[in-house]
Design a protein around this motif. Structure first.
Motif, mmCIF file in Angstrom:
data_model
loop_
_atom_site.group_PDB
_atom_site.id
_atom_site.type_symbol
_atom_site.label_atom_id
_atom_site.label_comp_id
_atom_site.label_asym_id
_atom_site.label_seq_id
_atom_site.Cartn_x
_atom_site.Cartn_y
_atom_site.Cartn_z
ATOM 1 N N ALA A 103 -24.457 1.476 -52.075
ATOM 2 C CA ALA A 103 -25.138 2.430 -52.937
ATOM 3 C C ALA A 103 -24.631 2.307 -54.363
ATOM 4 O O ALA A 103 -23.491 1.905 -54.598
ATOM 5 N N GLU A 104 -25.484 2.678 -55.302
ATOM 6 C CA GLU A 104 -25.118 2.648 -56.711
ATOM 7 C C GLU A 104 -24.417 3.925 -57.146
ATOM 8 O O GLU A 104 -23.748 3.933 -58.176
ATOM 9 N N ASP A 105 -24.609 5.000 -56.379
ATOM 10 C CA ASP A 105 -23.956 6.256 -56.765
ATOM 11 C C ASP A 105 -23.563 7.050 -55.525
ATOM 12 O O ASP A 105 -24.111 6.859 -54.444
ATOM 13 N N LEU A 106 -22.616 7.931 -55.706
ATOM 14 C CA LEU A 106 -22.070 8.703 -54.592
ATOM 15 C C LEU A 106 -23.077 9.697 -54.016
ATOM 16 O O LEU A 106 -22.992 10.054 -52.846
ATOM 17 N N ASP A 107 -24.041 10.130 -54.797
ATOM 18 C CA ASP A 107 -25.058 11.063 -54.285
ATOM 19 C C ASP A 107 -25.843 10.441 -53.127
ATOM 20 O O ASP A 107 -26.137 11.115 -52.142
ATOM 21 N N ARG A 108 -26.192 9.164 -53.243
ATOM 22 C CA ARG A 108 -26.904 8.487 -52.143
ATOM 23 C C ARG A 108 -26.035 8.410 -50.901
ATOM 24 O O ARG A 108 -26.506 8.546 -49.779
ATOM 25 N N VAL A 109 -24.746 8.190 -51.104
ATOM 26 C CA VAL A 109 -23.816 8.114 -49.977
ATOM 27 C C VAL A 109 -23.700 9.489 -49.313
ATOM 28 O O VAL A 109 -23.678 9.592 -48.085
ATOM 29 N N ARG A 110 -23.631 10.550 -50.109
ATOM 30 C CA ARG A 110 -23.581 11.917 -49.554
ATOM 31 C C ARG A 110 -24.825 12.209 -48.727
ATOM 32 O O ARG A 110 -24.734 12.810 -47.649
ATOM 33 N N ASP A 111 -25.991 11.815 -49.217
ATOM 34 C CA ASP A 111 -27.234 12.022 -48.464
ATOM 35 C C ASP A 111 -27.189 11.276 -47.133
ATOM 36 O O ASP A 111 -27.597 11.806 -46.103
ATOM 37 N N HIS A 112 -26.676 10.059 -47.162
ATOM 38 C CA HIS A 112 -26.568 9.266 -45.930
ATOM 39 C C HIS A 112 -25.573 9.912 -44.963
ATOM 40 O O HIS A 112 -25.823 9.978 -43.760
ATOM 41 N N ALA A 113 -24.467 10.404 -45.494
ATOM 42 C CA ALA A 113 -23.466 11.068 -44.656
ATOM 43 C C ALA A 113 -24.049 12.326 -44.012
ATOM 44 O O ALA A 113 -23.810 12.590 -42.825
ATOM 45 N N ALA A 114 -24.825 13.090 -44.758
ATOM 46 C CA ALA A 114 -25.461 14.289 -44.207
ATOM 47 C C ALA A 114 -26.438 13.908 -43.091
ATOM 48 O O ALA A 114 -26.512 14.594 -42.062
ATOM 49 N N ALA A 115 -27.168 12.822 -43.267
ATOM 50 C CA ALA A 115 -28.090 12.358 -42.231
ATOM 51 C C ALA A 115 -27.320 11.932 -40.979
ATOM 52 O O ALA A 115 -27.763 12.202 -39.852
ATOM 53 N N LEU A 116 -26.159 11.301 -41.157
ATOM 54 C CA LEU A 116 -25.347 10.916 -40.004
ATOM 55 C C LEU A 116 -24.865 12.139 -39.235
ATOM 56 O O LEU A 116 -24.841 12.137 -37.999
ATOM 57 N N LEU A 117 -24.494 13.202 -39.948
ATOM 58 C CA LEU A 117 -24.075 14.436 -39.265
ATOM 59 C C LEU A 117 -25.217 15.027 -38.446
ATOM 60 O O LEU A 117 -24.999 15.536 -37.350
ATOM 61 N N ARG A 118 -26.435 14.954 -38.982
ATOM 62 C CA ARG A 118 -27.594 15.464 -38.235
ATOM 63 C C ARG A 118 -27.869 14.606 -37.007
ATOM 64 O O ARG A 118 -28.273 15.111 -35.964
ATOM 65 N N GLU A 119 -27.629 13.315 -37.110
ATOM 66 C CA GLU A 119 -27.931 12.377 -36.024
ATOM 67 C C GLU A 119 -26.847 12.368 -34.944
ATOM 68 O O GLU A 119 -27.148 12.219 -33.762
ATOM 69 N N HIS A 120 -25.607 12.509 -35.331
ATOM 70 C CA HIS A 120 -24.479 12.411 -34.398
ATOM 71 C C HIS A 120 -23.891 13.800 -34.183
ATOM 72 O O HIS A 120 -22.942 14.215 -34.856
ATOM 73 N N LEU A 121 -24.468 14.506 -33.238
ATOM 74 C CA LEU A 121 -24.130 15.919 -33.022
ATOM 75 C C LEU A 121 -22.703 16.146 -32.560
ATOM 76 O O LEU A 121 -22.160 17.237 -32.741
ATOM 77 N N SER A 122 -22.058 15.132 -31.986
ATOM 78 C CA SER A 122 -20.674 15.301 -31.535
ATOM 79 C C SER A 122 -19.676 15.180 -32.687
ATOM 80 O O SER A 122 -18.498 15.503 -32.518
ATOM 81 N N SER A 123 -20.141 14.764 -33.847
ATOM 82 C CA SER A 123 -19.240 14.591 -34.988
ATOM 83 C C SER A 123 -18.983 15.923 -35.685
ATOM 84 O O SER A 123 -19.899 16.698 -35.931
ATOM 85 N N ARG A 124 -17.713 16.137 -36.007
ATOM 86 C CA ARG A 124 -17.310 17.332 -36.748
ATOM 87 C C ARG A 124 -17.416 17.116 -38.248
ATOM 88 O O ARG A 124 -17.659 18.036 -39.021
ATOM 89 N N LYS A 125 -17.206 15.856 -38.661
ATOM 90 C CA LYS A 125 -17.250 15.532 -40.084
ATOM 91 C C LYS A 125 -17.567 14.060 -40.260
ATOM 92 O O LYS A 125 -17.514 13.278 -39.317
ATOM 93 N N VAL A 126 -17.908 13.705 -41.500
ATOM 94 C CA VAL A 126 -18.071 12.308 -41.887
ATOM 95 C C VAL A 126 -17.087 12.049 -43.023
ATOM 96 O O VAL A 126 -17.060 12.774 -44.015
ATOM 97 N N GLU A 127 -16.254 11.038 -42.821
ATOM 98 C CA GLU A 127 -15.339 10.601 -43.865
ATOM 99 C C GLU A 127 -15.983 9.443 -44.621
ATOM 100 O O GLU A 127 -16.544 8.533 -44.016
ATOM 101 N N VAL A 128 -15.897 9.488 -45.943
ATOM 102 C CA VAL A 128 -16.445 8.437 -46.795
ATOM 103 C C VAL A 128 -15.274 7.684 -47.419
ATOM 104 O O VAL A 128 -14.446 8.278 -48.112
ATOM 105 N N TRP A 129 -15.199 6.378 -47.140
ATOM 106 C CA TRP A 129 -14.119 5.530 -47.617
ATOM 107 C C TRP A 129 -14.676 4.440 -48.521
ATOM 108 O O TRP A 129 -15.776 3.943 -48.307
ATOM 109 N N ARG A 130 -13.883 4.085 -49.531
ATOM 110 C CA ARG A 130 -14.222 2.950 -50.403
ATOM 111 C C ARG A 130 -12.931 2.244 -50.769
ATOM 112 O O ARG A 130 -11.988 2.881 -51.260
#
Length: 72
Positions: free
Chosen positions: A34-61
């Motif tokens: 991604a070119e900016d962190l906002d796109r990554v945040r949107d993707h992380a939010a989508a992963l939380l919706r998709e993976h119901l067993s997850s408590r959080k999403v960690e973003v690493w770079r």
């Protein structure tokens, strides 16, 4: 054989997203370009919706924890 894949866009950064369960296990890992962190945040939010067993999403770079998105 040419698969049509070219080099990554130099303006994009690569992030590793870990879907982490309550017991601390990363149950799913994704890589996001991604070119900016906002796109990554949107993707992380989508992963939380998709993976119901997850408590959080960690973003690493580059081996650094950039952000954590907790399930609300």
């Amino acid at each position: 054989m040419d698969d049509g894949a070219g080099p990554p866009d130099s303006s994009e950064d690569f992030y590793t997203l870990l879907c982490v369960r309550a017991d601390g296990v990363a149950s799913f890992v994704d890589v996001c370009a991604a070119e900016d962190l906002d796109r990554v945040r949107d993707h992380a939010a989508a992963l939380l919706r998709e993976h119901l067993s997850s408590r959080k999403v960690e973003v690493w770079r580059d081996g650094t924890l950039v952000e954590e998105l907790d399930r609300a």
